[in-house]
Design a protein around this motif. Structure first.
Motif, PDB file in Angstrom:
ATOM      1  N   GLY A  77      30.669  36.717  32.232  1.00  0.00           N
ATOM      2  CA  GLY A  77      31.177  37.477  33.354  1.00  0.00           C
ATOM      3  C   GLY A  77      31.711  36.602  34.466  1.00  0.00           C
ATOM      4  O   GLY A  77      32.200  35.487  34.235  1.00  0.00           O
ATOM      5  N   TYR A  78      31.619  37.097  35.698  1.00  0.00           N
ATOM      6  CA  TYR A  78      32.147  36.345  36.839  1.00  0.00           C
ATOM      7  C   TYR A  78      31.367  35.062  37.100  1.00  0.00           C
ATOM      8  O   TYR A  78      31.842  34.179  37.810  1.00  0.00           O
ATOM      9  CB  TYR A  78      32.185  37.216  38.088  1.00  0.00           C
ATOM     10  N   PHE A  98      29.220  44.910  36.526  1.00  0.00           N
ATOM     11  CA  PHE A  98      29.656  43.520  36.431  1.00  0.00           C
ATOM     12  C   PHE A  98      28.488  42.554  36.589  1.00  0.00           C
ATOM     13  O   PHE A  98      28.547  41.414  36.136  1.00  0.00           O
ATOM     14  CB  PHE A  98      30.688  43.195  37.518  1.00  0.00           C
ATOM     15  N   ARG A 122      23.376  39.459  30.565  1.00  0.00           N
ATOM     16  CA  ARG A 122      23.375  39.598  29.109  1.00  0.00           C
ATOM     17  C   ARG A 122      21.944  39.656  28.578  1.00  0.00           C
ATOM     18  O   ARG A 122      21.657  40.326  27.597  1.00  0.00           O
ATOM     19  CB  ARG A 122      24.141  38.433  28.477  1.00  0.00           C
ATOM     20  N   GLN A 140      36.789  37.696  33.312  1.00  0.00           N
ATOM     21  CA  GLN A 140      36.598  37.392  31.899  1.00  0.00           C
ATOM     22  C   GLN A 140      35.763  36.122  31.721  1.00  0.00           C
ATOM     23  O   GLN A 140      35.967  35.137  32.427  1.00  0.00           O
ATOM     24  CB  GLN A 140      37.951  37.218  31.206  1.00  0.00           C
ATOM     25  N   PRO A 141      34.836  36.128  30.781  1.00  0.00           N
ATOM     26  CA  PRO A 141      34.011  34.936  30.554  1.00  0.00           C
ATOM     27  C   PRO A 141      34.772  33.851  29.805  1.00  0.00           C
ATOM     28  O   PRO A 141      35.892  34.074  29.321  1.00  0.00           O
ATOM     29  CB  PRO A 141      32.865  35.485  29.698  1.00  0.00           C
ATOM     30  N   PRO A 192      36.709  43.619  35.732  1.00  0.00           N
ATOM     31  CA  PRO A 192      35.774  42.493  35.615  1.00  0.00           C
ATOM     32  C   PRO A 192      36.464  41.172  35.330  1.00  0.00           C
ATOM     33  O   PRO A 192      37.534  41.128  34.712  1.00  0.00           O
ATOM     34  CB  PRO A 192      34.886  42.911  34.440  1.00  0.00           C
TER      35      PRO A 192
END
Length: 435
Positions: free
Chosen positions: A225-226, A154, A158, A33-34, A31
């Motif tokens: 996320g992405y 992914f 949230r 990373q935020p 995934p």
């Protein structure tokens, strides 16, 4: 940045085209990373203040958006259901005759657009703007949750009830702004002020959402996320930069924009152009093409959904090359980026194979066909080999081994780079020779 190739170190076996007998699983997608305070703290000290301010602004705006929605309802009152899910740019044509944008039909669409603008200034996606205006307390976004979520997906939101508020995905926000500008031009005086003010709020949204290095995320306020990556998918960065450039130049649809806002828009557009060049992936020191999205800090390509690897992406790169080739004033760095990108596309062209079978009982598949091509894989590893992904995050080197759902549900091969190469060879390269 010199570390951009490390994120695409896919340990590939032989590709389908080179050695079909060895096709199979070649890795697992990881995934993106935020943007977090912890990651910002690892940046060079000089970069940290701007990124800290950015993250704080995003968090504050996200809280303000939620508070504004809650305040529209009386205590105990039930919120109206989310708006129905539409598709793409529903109901917002940008190619009508100018007079149509002054019609009652266009004014209705514009009124609906204004009603669904978030407090931050953006819009969500996949809604038909010809429908009813937003009701008090009604969510700004439709149900954008994937219907194919797996464990630790992914694409899992949230907060399932708060996704893509707002976004540049699927041409959202940019399309709403362009439509409003066209309607406002045909609606002079006070009647058009509501559309002009909404457009200006949209400009402020783009300025607020822009990263310190010039990129734009897919969703802002940030969603994690992405979605926090610099997003080239759906032309998010290039379309934002292009719109802001037109605003800065006071094009007819945007002549009402104040001079100070035009100046800010121009500066933001230039930063967007700079990050495009900076994030072009280098392999062994040589520039190639771009990823579908790039890490906001390292500019390395990162994964999108489970089946979208951190790899060189031909579709997004073709769009970026087209954008750079349309610039009337390309910098030397932009010119060099185009030459390098087109050269890579030429080398990666696949001849003698066809991606076919849409609607067939066995679904889409790649077959050998003399004289076919050129086509390009959607994704390539750093060593130039096609790579494909499944919903279970496995990466493969053979599209024919994907599940039927993934073979039919995604554009694994395409011919889009052909158009770019023609434009390059029939005019652009002659006007901008390599040095």
């Amino acid at each position: 940045m010199t570390c951009r190739t490390t994120a695409i170190g896919l340990a590939l076996a032989a590709s389908l085209l080179a050695a079909p007998a060895f096709a199979g699983v070649i890795g697992t997608n990881v995934p993106a990373q935020p943007i977090t305070a912890e990651r910002i703290a690892q940046l060079p000290a000089a970069q940290q203040p701007a990124w800290k301010a950015y993250l704080e602004r995003s968090i504050a705006q996200g809280k303000a958006d939620r508070a504004a929605l809650a305040a529209e309802l009386k205590p105990g009152e039930v919120a109206p259901p989310p708006p129905p899910t539409g598709h793409g740019d529903g109901g917002m044509p940008l190619d009508k005759d100018a007079a149509w944008y002054g019609s009652p039909e266009a004014r209705h669409v514009a009124d609906v657009i204004v009603s669904f603008q978030t407090p931050a200034g953006g819009w969500s996606k996949n809604q038909d703007r010809t429908g009813a205006p937003r009701l008090p307390g009604q969510p700004w976004a439709s149900d954008n949750n994937s219907k194919h979520l797996s464990e630790a997906d992914f694409d899992a939101a949230r907060d399932p009830k708060w996704g893509y508020v707002g976004t540049l995905d699927n041409n959202a926000t940019i399309t709403e702004m362009r439509f409003l500008a066209k309607v406002s031009r045909q609606t002079p005086g006070q009647d058009g002020d509501v559309y002009r003010q909404s457009f200006l709020k949209g400009v402020r949204y783009l300025l607020d959402a822009q990263f310190p290095n010039g990129g734009w995320p897919q969703v802002w306020p940030l969603q994690g996320g992405y979605h926090d990556a610099i997003t080239y998918n759906d032309n998010a960065v290039s379309e934002a930069a292009y719109l802001l450039t037109e605003v800065s130049e006071a094009k007819p649809d945007f002549a009402f924009v104040p001079a100070d806002v035009r100046a800010k828009a121009g500066a933001a557009a230039r930063k967007g152009r700079e990050v495009i060049v900076a994030s072009q992936i280098r392999v062994n020191g040589k520039p190639t093409i771009w990823g579908q999205q790039a890490d906001p800090f390292t500019l390395a390509p990162v994964a999108g959904r489970n089946f979208e690897p951190a790899a060189l992406s031909t579709g997004e790169s073709a769009d970026l090359l087209f954008y750079l080739m349309q610039l009337p004033d390309p910098t030397p760095a932009e010119v060099a980026a185009v030459h390098a990108g087109v050269a890579w596309m030429k080398r990666a062209a696949i001849m003698g194979w066809e991606w076919t079978g849409k609607g067939d009982p066995d679904g889409r598949h790649l077959i050998e066909k003399p004289g076919a091509g050129p086509i390009w894989s959607r994704y390539y590893s750093v060593d130039g080999r096609p790579v494909f992904g499944e919903r279970d995050k496995t990466l493969r080197d053979n599209a024919n081994e994907l599940s039927r759902e993934r073979r039919d549900g995604y554009s694994w091969y395409g011919s889009q780079p052909s158009k770019i190469i023609r434009l390059y060879e029939t005019g652009w390269a002659k006007r901008h020779p390599e040095t």
